[in-house]
Write an enzyme that holds these catalytic residues in place. Sequence first.
Site, PDB file in Angstrom:
ATOM      1  N   CYS A  80      -6.636  -0.903  -4.821  1.00 13.59           N
ATOM      2  CA  CYS A  80      -5.225  -1.259  -4.983  1.00 13.59           C
ATOM      3  C   CYS A  80      -4.311  -0.103  -4.540  1.00 13.59           C
ATOM      4  O   CYS A  80      -4.262   0.202  -3.358  1.00 13.59           O
ATOM      5  CB  CYS A  80      -4.972  -1.723  -6.415  1.00 13.59           C
ATOM      6  N   HIS A 171      -8.532  -4.929  -8.322  1.00  8.29           N
ATOM      7  CA  HIS A 171      -9.070  -4.001  -9.331  1.00  8.29           C
ATOM      8  C   HIS A 171     -10.469  -4.457  -9.751  1.00  8.29           C
ATOM      9  O   HIS A 171     -10.572  -5.341 -10.601  1.00  8.29           O
ATOM     10  CB  HIS A 171      -8.187  -4.002 -10.585  1.00  8.29           C
ATOM     11  N   GLU A 173     -12.424  -2.678 -11.517  1.00 10.65           N
ATOM     12  CA  GLU A 173     -12.735  -1.976 -12.777  1.00 10.65           C
ATOM     13  C   GLU A 173     -12.201  -2.716 -14.003  1.00 10.65           C
ATOM     14  O   GLU A 173     -12.546  -2.374 -15.118  1.00 10.65           O
ATOM     15  CB  GLU A 173     -12.199  -0.541 -12.724  1.00 10.65           C
TER      16      GLU A 173
HETATM   17  N1  GLN Z   1       2.039  -2.099  -6.137  1.00  7.15           N
HETATM   18  C1  GLN Z   1       1.398  -0.848  -6.400  1.00  7.15           C
HETATM   19  C2  GLN Z   1       1.760   0.177  -5.337  1.00  7.15           C
HETATM   20  O1  GLN Z   1       2.403  -0.137  -4.408  1.00  7.15           O
HETATM   21  C3  GLN Z   1      -0.103  -1.016  -6.470  1.00  7.15           C
HETATM   22  C4  GLN Z   1      -0.456  -1.871  -7.656  1.00  7.15           C
HETATM   23  C5  GLN Z   1      -1.793  -1.598  -8.250  1.00  7.15           C
HETATM   24  O2  GLN Z   1      -2.449  -0.597  -7.982  1.00  7.15           O
HETATM   25  N2  GLN Z   1      -2.195  -2.487  -9.109  1.00  7.15           N
HETATM   26  O3  GLN Z   1       1.383   1.293  -5.441  1.00  7.15           O
END
Ligand code: GLN
Length: 188
Positions: A80, A171, A173
Site C-alpha cells: 500500500c 494490506h 498483514e
Molecule cells: N492512501 C495512502 C497514501 O497515499 C496509502 C493508504 C494505505 O497505505 N492504506 O499513502
Amino acid sequence: MRTIGVLGIQGAIEEHVRMVQSLGHEALWVKDEETLNRVEGLILPGGESTSMGKQLEWFHLLSPLRRKITESKLPVFGTCAGMILLAKDIENSDQLRIGAMDIKVRRNAYGSQINSFVTDIDVKGIDHQVPAVFIRAPRIECASPEVETLAVYEGHPIFVRQGHMWAASFHPELTDSADIHALFIQSI
Ligand code: GLN
C-alpha cells in the site's frame, strides 16, 4: 530462519511484525541505518506515504534505503503506502519516495477510507485464494516489462514483482493468512 525488517516509521508496523514471527522468522523494527544493515529482507508497511517519505528524509534514511535497494539489491516488499514509496512514478503526486520500481501508481485510486473493502484474490504461486484488504489503496496504472504480475483485480495488477522488489496495492498483514509474506520470505 531469516531476519526481516519492517520499516518502523509509521503505519501498520506491528501487524507485519506478527506475520513475520508467525512464520518462524525474526522481525526487527527498522528506524536507523544500523538496523537496516542487519536485515535480509525489508517490508515497507501501509500507512501514509507522504508522511513516511518526509520522516525518512528527517531520519536520514531515504538515501541509505535507496542505496540498499537499488545497489545492494536488498529484497523489499512494499504494501500500500509502502508500494507508493517504492514506485518510480506517482501519477498524482511529486512526494519524496525511494523510487526504485518501474511502476506508475495512482494514490487513493480505490476510493477513500469509507470505500475500504476486503476481497479474495488468486495469486501466482499460491494454490488457494487469499484475502486482500484495500484501504485508500494505490492502483498500479502501468508497469515496465521487467515487472511480473502476481495478482490482478478489475483489470489492474495489484501484486507485482521486479526481481528482488515486491509490491502490493493491498494490506496482506491485516488478514489471517500469512501466505503472501511466506512467498516473499521464501524468495530471499
Ligand atoms: N492512501 C495512502 C497514501 O497515499 C496509502 C493508504 C494505505 O497505505 N492504506 O499513502
